[in-house]
Every structure is written in C-alpha cells, then in structure tokens.
Design an enzyme around this catalytic site. Structure first.
Site, PDB file in Angstrom:
ATOM      1  N   CYS A 119     -54.750  75.436 -49.396  1.00 23.10           N
ATOM      2  CA  CYS A 119     -55.504  74.692 -48.386  1.00 23.10           C
ATOM      3  C   CYS A 119     -56.522  73.713 -48.980  1.00 23.10           C
ATOM      4  O   CYS A 119     -57.067  72.885 -48.256  1.00 23.10           O
ATOM      5  CB  CYS A 119     -56.208  75.661 -47.446  1.00 23.10           C
ATOM      6  N   HIS A 256     -61.885  72.098 -44.783  1.00 20.88           N
ATOM      7  CA  HIS A 256     -60.562  72.601 -44.376  1.00 20.88           C
ATOM      8  C   HIS A 256     -60.680  73.214 -42.985  1.00 20.88           C
ATOM      9  O   HIS A 256     -61.526  74.076 -42.745  1.00 20.88           O
ATOM     10  CB  HIS A 256     -60.086  73.640 -45.393  1.00 20.88           C
ATOM     11  N   ASN A 286     -54.070  75.363 -38.041  1.00 20.01           N
ATOM     12  CA  ASN A 286     -54.339  75.364 -39.475  1.00 20.01           C
ATOM     13  C   ASN A 286     -53.083  74.856 -40.174  1.00 20.01           C
ATOM     14  O   ASN A 286     -52.071  75.553 -40.244  1.00 20.01           O
ATOM     15  CB  ASN A 286     -54.693  76.777 -39.938  1.00 20.01           C
TER      16      ASN A 286
END
Length: 330
Positions: A119, A256, A286
């Site tokens: 990520c 993120h 996500n």
C-alpha cells in the site's frame, strides 16, 4: 546520514487514473457476508468499491491509467526511459507488469521493473523515480501504482472483504531545469510485523510462524491500525522537521486511504486538519498502491489540489513498510 535531504531535480508533470466499471455497494456486500451499510460506513468510511472484470488484470488497469494521463495532459510516453509499476498483484510472476505496459505503448528504450511495497507502493515509486532523475541517470520515468485486490480477497472473511477494491494511477516524473518538486522523504520498515498482513506464496511460514490463507490476503486489522497510528505521525514529524515546515504549511495531506478511522486518528496525532486530507476510499474502497494517486486525481478534479500546493503523501502497508514524501504540486 540516512534519509538526508538533497536538492531534487525532478517534478511530477502529469497524472492519470483508472477504476473498473463495476460498482459494488455496501448493500451488495451485505448479500455476500453478514454486514450492512451502517456497520461498514461507521468502521471504514467506505460506501462503494470498484471490481475488475474476471478477465481484467493489473496490466489492463495500468494501461488504462496511462492512457487517461495521456488524454488528460496531451503528453507522450514514447520517450519514457524507465517504467516502475508498484503492485503486489501482478498478472503473472513474470513477465513484469511494467514490461506489459512497455509492450502495449511500444516504448522503444525503457527499463521496466515491478516494485512491491504494497500500500506504500506509489510513494516508494515516486521516491525511486525522483532519485533516478535527480542523479541524472534518467530523464523521464513512468510511475504506475495498481492492484486488483479482489483477485486475492477472501470473500468469506467479513472483516476484510468489505474493504477492498481495484484501481490504478499513473504519473510522469521528469527532469526539470528549475527547482525540483520533491522536498523531503522518510522511509521505514518493520519486518517483524509481516504476519499481521500477508498473502501466502511459495512459502507457507513467516518468522517461524505457520501461515494460512491459501493464497488470499490475510490481515490482522487491529495490529495494522496500531502500526499505522503509531508510525505515520512520527514519519510526518520527521518530514516536517527535515524541511522546517509546520503542519499549517501543508496544503494537502494524502495518506493511504485504508480506512477513514485510521486517517482520522493520524490527523489527530499530527495536527493536520482532516479537512486538508484527500481520500479515495469512500467510493473506491481500499485499492492498496492506487489509493494515493486516486485521491490526488479527485483533489485535482474538484480544485482542492492546485499548482504550487505543498502536499504530504504517506503510504503504509504490508511488510510492514511505510513511506512519506513532501512534494510541490504542478
């Protein structure tokens, strides 16, 4: 001195993004696992996510994001001399996704590598591109971040399957004759946290611990939350100290977009108002490496990100790894 500041000679000259067409709402998720819209929104801030088609893979999304960048900015990628694709869901172990992108656009003379920082991948990709351009080794680098997380999601795990979506973002990092856009960087890792967020591959053990998952993503959300809210604020402080800036000087914070609750906690600890934060998880979920470029594009499109703005980007994820940058936009 590690992470010592240096004078950047690179800038981000273009940005493009892509998300698949299929929209999956929280109500749709409630028909897959025992959940509901209110529960998901309260705990994650997510309302929708996008799912790739069965025959749509990371390379397809990367190519679409690059084409979007070309269409938006009228730029050429023919003279790109290096391609970095940040992903942990490549179509194949090899050839790399970067090579598939190179082949599609017929780029004649470019190095091509995939980078796996989960990520945090987009920030790592920008950091490496800045270093290569600033050193003079390269002049124009294509940085792409993309993941098809739905291909590795366990849809029997109600705590994780509600989180993830698919998406991609692409940026050009070019040499500039003027002041470079990269003001500071801060990188870190804690490999002891690997068992908190992983996907099994050739090995089925990690740090002596037997792993499950059968090739699907496994996450200990509580431990990842603790890692993020303790690590990212320290990294933000380090970035601000290195530049002599304060949180008030930052025009936009782009972490993120894992979970809105995590981001709110990070904002409380850093003093950066949540109103200055750019997120992409509400309608995209996500998307791992792609959350930051997707959030940037949303900010550009609605006018929250303007030329000259100081942006603080911060990624964190499996590894466990984290990476932050302060960049001047435009």
């Amino acid at each position: 001195m590690p992470n010592a500041p240096f004078v950047s000679k690179a800038r981000i000259s273009a940005l493009g993004t892509y998300v698949p067409e299929r929209i999956v709402t929280n109500d749709d998720m409630s028909r897959i696992v025992d959940t509901n819209d209110e529960w998901i929104v309260q705990r994650t801030g997510i309302r929708e996510r996008r799912y790739a088609r069965e025959d749509e893979y990371t390379s397809h999304m990367c190519i679409a994001a690059v084409q979007n960048m070309i269409d938006r900015h009228g730029v050429s990628v023919h003279d790109v001399d290096h391609i970095i694709v940040a992903t942990h869901t490549p179509d194949l172990p090899f050839p790399s996704v970067a090579c598939l992108v190179q082949a599609h656009f017929g780029i004649p003379a470019a190095g091509a590598i995939d980078l796996n920082a989960t990520c945090a991948g987009f920030v790592y990709g920008l950091h490496h591109a800045n270093a290569l351009v600033t050193s003079g080794l390269h002049r124009k680098i294509l940085v792409i971040a993309a993941d098809t997380l739905t291909k590795i999601t366990n849809f029997e795990d109600r705590t994780t399957c509600i989180l993830f979506g698919d998406g991609a973002g692409a940026a050009l990092v070019e040499q500039t004759d003027g002041e470079g856009a990269f003001l500071a960087h801060h990188l870190g890792s804690d490999g002891t946290g690997g068992p908190q967020l992983y996907r099994t591959g050739i090995a089925a053990t990690l740090n002596g611990q037997e792993l499950g998952g059968n090739g699907k993503l496994v996450q200990n959300g509580r431990e990842v939350y603790k890692f993020a809210v303790s690590t990212v604020p320290k990294g933000v402080d380090a970035l601000l100290a290195r530049t002599g800036l304060s949180s008030a000087d930052i025009d936009g914070f782009v972490p993120h977009s894992a979970n809105t609750r995590i981001i709110e906690s990070i904002c409380e600890r850093t003093g950066i108002p949540f109103e200055k934060t750019l997120c992409s998880n509400e309608y995209y979920g996500n998307t791992s490496a792609a959350t930051i470029p997707l959030a940037l594009q949303l900010g550009v499109d609605d006018g929250r990100v303007k030329p000259g703005d100081l942006l603080l980007l911060y990624g964190f994820g499996g590894g466990l790894v984290h990476a932050g940058l302060i960049v001047r936009w435009g």
